[in-house]
Design an enzyme around this catalytic site. Structure first.
Site, PDB file in Angstrom:
ATOM      1  N   GLU A  11       1.269  -1.634  -0.001  1.00 17.83           N
ATOM      2  CA  GLU A  11       0.547   0.219   0.180  1.00 17.83           C
ATOM      3  C   GLU A  11       1.043   1.515  -0.085  1.00 17.83           C
ATOM      4  O   GLU A  11       0.557   2.507  -1.045  1.00 17.83           O
ATOM      5  CB  GLU A  11      -0.934  -0.031   1.487  1.00 17.83           C
ATOM      6  CG  GLU A  11      -2.197  -1.652   1.230  1.00 17.83           C
ATOM      7  CD  GLU A  11      -2.812  -1.101   2.372  1.00 17.83           C
ATOM      8  OE1 GLU A  11      -3.642  -0.255   2.287  1.00 17.83           O
ATOM      9  OE2 GLU A  11      -3.078  -2.278   3.663  1.00 17.83           O
ATOM     10  N   ASP A 198     -12.657  -6.890  -1.865  1.00 19.06           N
ATOM     11  CA  ASP A 198     -13.527  -8.494  -1.769  1.00 19.06           C
ATOM     12  C   ASP A 198     -15.099  -7.610  -0.794  1.00 19.06           C
ATOM     13  O   ASP A 198     -15.434  -6.672  -0.663  1.00 19.06           O
ATOM     14  CB  ASP A 198     -12.765  -9.389  -0.953  1.00 19.06           C
ATOM     15  CG  ASP A 198     -12.848  -9.438   0.545  1.00 19.06           C
ATOM     16  OD1 ASP A 198     -13.844  -8.827   1.507  1.00 19.06           O
ATOM     17  OD2 ASP A 198     -11.788  -8.306   0.833  1.00 19.06           O
TER      18      ASP A 198
END
Length: 232
Positions: A11, A198
């Protein structure tokens, strides 16, 4: 000074590559990358996964770097059917779903001896993020809503439904509410940015690896655009 927290190496790797005049400091097992990001003084750091790592990291940003605002980027599981994989959620407020002091008369999620149930995001940061995201990520939808956090990876339908029923959250992850609590205690503006990787259900284990890279890239695009606007 803008504090930018990511939970994992992936990230922050792309963000720190964009820092100019970068210096590195180690503290509490974390590497803090300080420099100029698109015209804005910034510190970028990987907090590690989970609420304790996230809160410690936030306090270091406040104490050592005297940050004026904290933005936490990352990925999350969607809790709403209309929020799809690849979309971005901007926090309105944050709650710790695994805090349970009901035995003392508090609702699930509320921290004892604190006078609020959720921790608010900064509205100006959220509006800036909304505008920037529509510009740099036109292929996805941007949503605003509650982020619910806990030291759990949510990957079953029953738990997901409990989070929806109990907290009316938009997405779930493992750091945001701890960062928000630490920022609120220090009176520092905060925003949690979550790209959806997700659906936080029985497919989560399969979807996570497939969509992680795409979700992170959307967050990076957004963060660089925000830094550029702040630097003007």
């Amino acid at each position: 000074m803008l504090g930018i927290i990511g939970a994992m190496d992936e990230e922050v790797a792309k963000i720190k590559e964009c820092l100019e005049d970068c210096s590195i400091e180690d503290c509490a097992g974390m590497k803090f990358y300080r420099g100029i990001l698109r015209g804005t003084p910034a510190v970028v750091v990987r907090s590690g996964i989970g609420k304790v790592n996230a809160a410690v990291c936030t306090q270091i940003l406040v104490d050592r770097y005297h940050v004026d605002a904290v933005i936490n980027t990352g990925i999350a599981g969607s809790l709403r059917s209309e929020i799809n994989i690849g979309d971005i959620v901007l926090s309105t407020d944050m709650v710790q779903h695994d805090m349970d002091a009901t035995g003392f008369g508090y609702p699930v999620g509320q921290i004892p001896q604190m006078d609020r149930f959720s921790f608010p995001a900064d509205e100006d940061l959220r509006k800036l993020a909304q505008t920037c995201c529509q510009k740099v990520n036109p292929d996805i939808h941007t949503w605003s809503g509650r982020v619910v956090s806990g030291d759990q990876f949510i990957s079953d339908k029953a738990k997901k439904q409990w989070l929806v029923d109990s907290f009316q959250g938009s997405c779930t992850e493992m750091e945001g509410a701890a960062i928000a609590q630490a920022a609120w205690l220090n009176q520092v503006p905060v925003l949690i940015i979550r790209a959806i990787s997700d659906k936080a259900d029985d497919s989560a284990n399969m979807d996570y690896q497939t969509f992680e890279a795409q979700a992170i890239q959307h967050s990076v695009n957004l963060l660089l655009a925000m830094a550029e606007q702040m630097g003007k």
